[in-house]
Design an enzyme around this catalytic site. Structure first.
Site, PDB file in Angstrom:
ATOM      1  N   GLY A  49      11.859   7.096   3.417  1.00 29.38           N
ATOM      2  CA  GLY A  49      12.673   6.136   3.931  1.00 29.38           C
ATOM      3  C   GLY A  49      12.595   5.942   5.544  1.00 29.38           C
ATOM      4  O   GLY A  49      13.232   5.138   6.062  1.00 29.38           O
ATOM      5  N   TRP A  51      10.282   4.401   7.438  1.00 30.41           N
ATOM      6  CA  TRP A  51       9.814   3.155   8.121  1.00 30.41           C
ATOM      7  C   TRP A  51      10.908   2.380   7.829  1.00 30.41           C
ATOM      8  O   TRP A  51      11.121   1.356   8.773  1.00 30.41           O
ATOM      9  CB  TRP A  51       8.567   2.760   7.330  1.00 30.41           C
ATOM     10  N   ASP A  69      10.027   1.446  -3.700  1.00 33.21           N
ATOM     11  CA  ASP A  69       9.136   2.697  -4.022  1.00 33.21           C
ATOM     12  C   ASP A  69       9.267   3.141  -5.408  1.00 33.21           C
ATOM     13  O   ASP A  69      10.513   2.885  -6.209  1.00 33.21           O
ATOM     14  CB  ASP A  69       9.294   3.756  -3.213  1.00 33.21           C
ATOM     15  N   ASP A  87       7.863   0.009  -9.295  1.00 30.11           N
ATOM     16  CA  ASP A  87       6.148  -0.077  -8.876  1.00 30.11           C
ATOM     17  C   ASP A  87       6.132  -1.565  -8.397  1.00 30.11           C
ATOM     18  O   ASP A  87       6.670  -2.773  -9.080  1.00 30.11           O
ATOM     19  CB  ASP A  87       5.385   0.089 -10.171  1.00 30.11           C
ATOM     20  N   ASP A 107       3.109   1.066   3.175  1.00 31.81           N
ATOM     21  CA  ASP A 107       2.607   2.412   3.721  1.00 31.81           C
ATOM     22  C   ASP A 107       2.355   3.172   2.460  1.00 31.81           C
ATOM     23  O   ASP A 107       2.124   4.152   2.242  1.00 31.81           O
ATOM     24  CB  ASP A 107       3.897   3.403   4.618  1.00 31.81           C
ATOM     25  N   LYS A 147      -1.414  -0.042   5.079  1.00 31.93           N
ATOM     26  CA  LYS A 147      -2.036   1.217   5.213  1.00 31.93           C
ATOM     27  C   LYS A 147      -2.957   1.201   4.320  1.00 31.93           C
ATOM     28  O   LYS A 147      -3.135   0.774   3.129  1.00 31.93           O
ATOM     29  CB  LYS A 147      -1.246   2.322   5.047  1.00 31.93           C
TER      30      LYS A 147
HETATM   31  C1  SAM Z   1       3.288   7.821   2.748  1.00 34.10           C
HETATM   32  S1  SAM Z   1       4.464   7.427   1.489  1.00 34.10           S
HETATM   33  C2  SAM Z   1       5.529   6.302   2.202  1.00 34.10           C
HETATM   34  C3  SAM Z   1       6.337   7.193   3.432  1.00 34.10           C
HETATM   35  C4  SAM Z   1       7.118   6.133   3.861  1.00 34.10           C
HETATM   36  N1  SAM Z   1       6.544   5.126   4.786  1.00 34.10           N
HETATM   37  C5  SAM Z   1       8.134   6.780   4.887  1.00 34.10           C
HETATM   38  O1  SAM Z   1       8.102   6.491   6.142  1.00 34.10           O
HETATM   39  O2  SAM Z   1       9.254   7.539   4.608  1.00 34.10           O
HETATM   40  C6  SAM Z   1       3.580   6.535   0.083  1.00 34.10           C
HETATM   41  C7  SAM Z   1       4.576   6.111  -0.950  1.00 34.10           C
HETATM   42  O3  SAM Z   1       4.005   4.977  -1.462  1.00 34.10           O
HETATM   43  C8  SAM Z   1       4.505   4.949  -2.775  1.00 34.10           C
HETATM   44  N2  SAM Z   1       3.817   4.056  -3.688  1.00 34.10           N
HETATM   45  C9  SAM Z   1       2.686   4.452  -4.146  1.00 34.10           C
HETATM   46  N3  SAM Z   1       2.198   3.139  -5.015  1.00 34.10           N
HETATM   47  C10 SAM Z   1       3.416   2.352  -5.158  1.00 34.10           C
HETATM   48  C11 SAM Z   1       3.643   1.273  -5.921  1.00 34.10           C
HETATM   49  N4  SAM Z   1       2.601   0.636  -6.591  1.00 34.10           N
HETATM   50  N5  SAM Z   1       4.909   0.536  -5.681  1.00 34.10           N
HETATM   51  C12 SAM Z   1       5.694   1.151  -4.943  1.00 34.10           C
HETATM   52  N6  SAM Z   1       5.357   2.389  -4.247  1.00 34.10           N
HETATM   53  C13 SAM Z   1       4.263   3.027  -4.173  1.00 34.10           C
HETATM   54  C14 SAM Z   1       4.536   6.592  -3.229  1.00 34.10           C
HETATM   55  O4  SAM Z   1       5.576   6.629  -4.299  1.00 34.10           O
HETATM   56  C15 SAM Z   1       5.062   7.156  -1.721  1.00 34.10           C
HETATM   57  O5  SAM Z   1       6.395   7.395  -1.799  1.00 34.10           O
END
Ligand code: SAM
Length: 220
Positions: A49, A51, A69, A87, A107, A147
């Site tokens: 969380g 961002w 997420d 998702d 991200d 990203k």
């Molecule tokens: C690097 S982390 C994000 C960190 C976040 N931006 C923060 O600042 O706290 C990447 C996230 O992308 C999520 N993710 C990956 N594929 C996804 C999807 N199809 N739908 C939703 N979330 C997804 C993962 O569960 C993970 O929590």
């Protein structure tokens, strides 16, 4: 390398951010200014969380952030953040307020496997899926940060983004480790298109259909 990690990690602890990733968005905002007061923002791949914390502060009380997420996001984020456990590829705009966004931040990252090429392809797939959905999510004129793990298909992804926005460029914020393959594509002013170049196979192969099963909104 460790020192840099420790610096952002410690700073995040001191300043109350949920992760060091906060400083990547802060760095992007300092240089590029994607977000403004009053904006409606979609934060894709938002857990844990940080961002959303940064975005909520930038858009202020008149603005709103939808944090989506697959992993549940803990409560305790600012009041203008709505947490959604889903998702992103399997929900529609109606599941998250029914109104298009002024900015989309992603991200999102696949679970890494240690195979750099495989991880790159998974990351590009996630980005392409998000770009496919962009006409659903984003207002014309809206901005986007996405990203991607850099690799062979990065130039094509960047070109696709450039067809969809007036301005699209790669940017690596200070808080992103130099040896990391992650890159952020920063885009301004969406033109409403999905940017795909049609292939002959599109006429033959069936389109990917979203499956049911998500949509349980948990609201802060
Ligand atoms: C690097 S982390 C994000 C960190 C976040 N931006 C923060 O600042 O706290 C990447 C996230 O992308 C999520 N993710 C990956 N594929 C996804 C999807 N199809 N739908 C939703 N979330 C997804 C993962 O569960 C993970 O929590």
């Amino acid at each position: 390398m460790k020192e840099v990690q420790d610096h952002w990690f410690k700073l995040a602890k001191e300043e109350g951010y949920r992760s060091r990733a906060a400083y990547k968005l802060i760095g992007i905002e300092e240089r590029k200014r994607v977000l403004r007061r009053g904006m409606r923002v979609l934060d894709a791949g938002a857990a844990p969380g940080s961002w959303s914390q940064v975005a909520a502060d930038r858009v202020g009380h008149q603005g709103v952030v939808f944090a989506v997420d697959i992993t549940p996001i803990d409560p305790g984020l600012p009041e203008n953040v709505h947490r959604v456990h889903a998702d992103l590829r399997e929900i529609t705009l109606d599941d998250i307020g029914g109104e298009r966004f002024d900015a989309v931040l992603s991200d999102m990252a696949p679970k890494t496997t240690g195979d750099p090429m495989g991880d790159h392809f998974q990351s590009v797939r996630l980005c392409d899926d998000l770009l496919d959905q962009m006409p659903q999510w984003l207002h014309r004129g809206g901005n986007m940060v996405i990203k991607v793990f850099e690799g062979r298909d990065y130039p094509d992804l960047l070109k696709r983004a450039a067809r969809m926005f007036d301005d699209a460029r790669g940017y690596k914020p200070r808080a992103s480790r130099a040896e990391s393959v992650e890159m952020f594509i920063i885009c301004f002013r969406f033109n409403g298109k999905d940017g795909r170049i049609p292939h002959q196979s599109d006429a033959i192969l069936p389109k990917r259909k979203p499956s049911a099963g998500w949509g349980a909104d948990t609201q802060a």
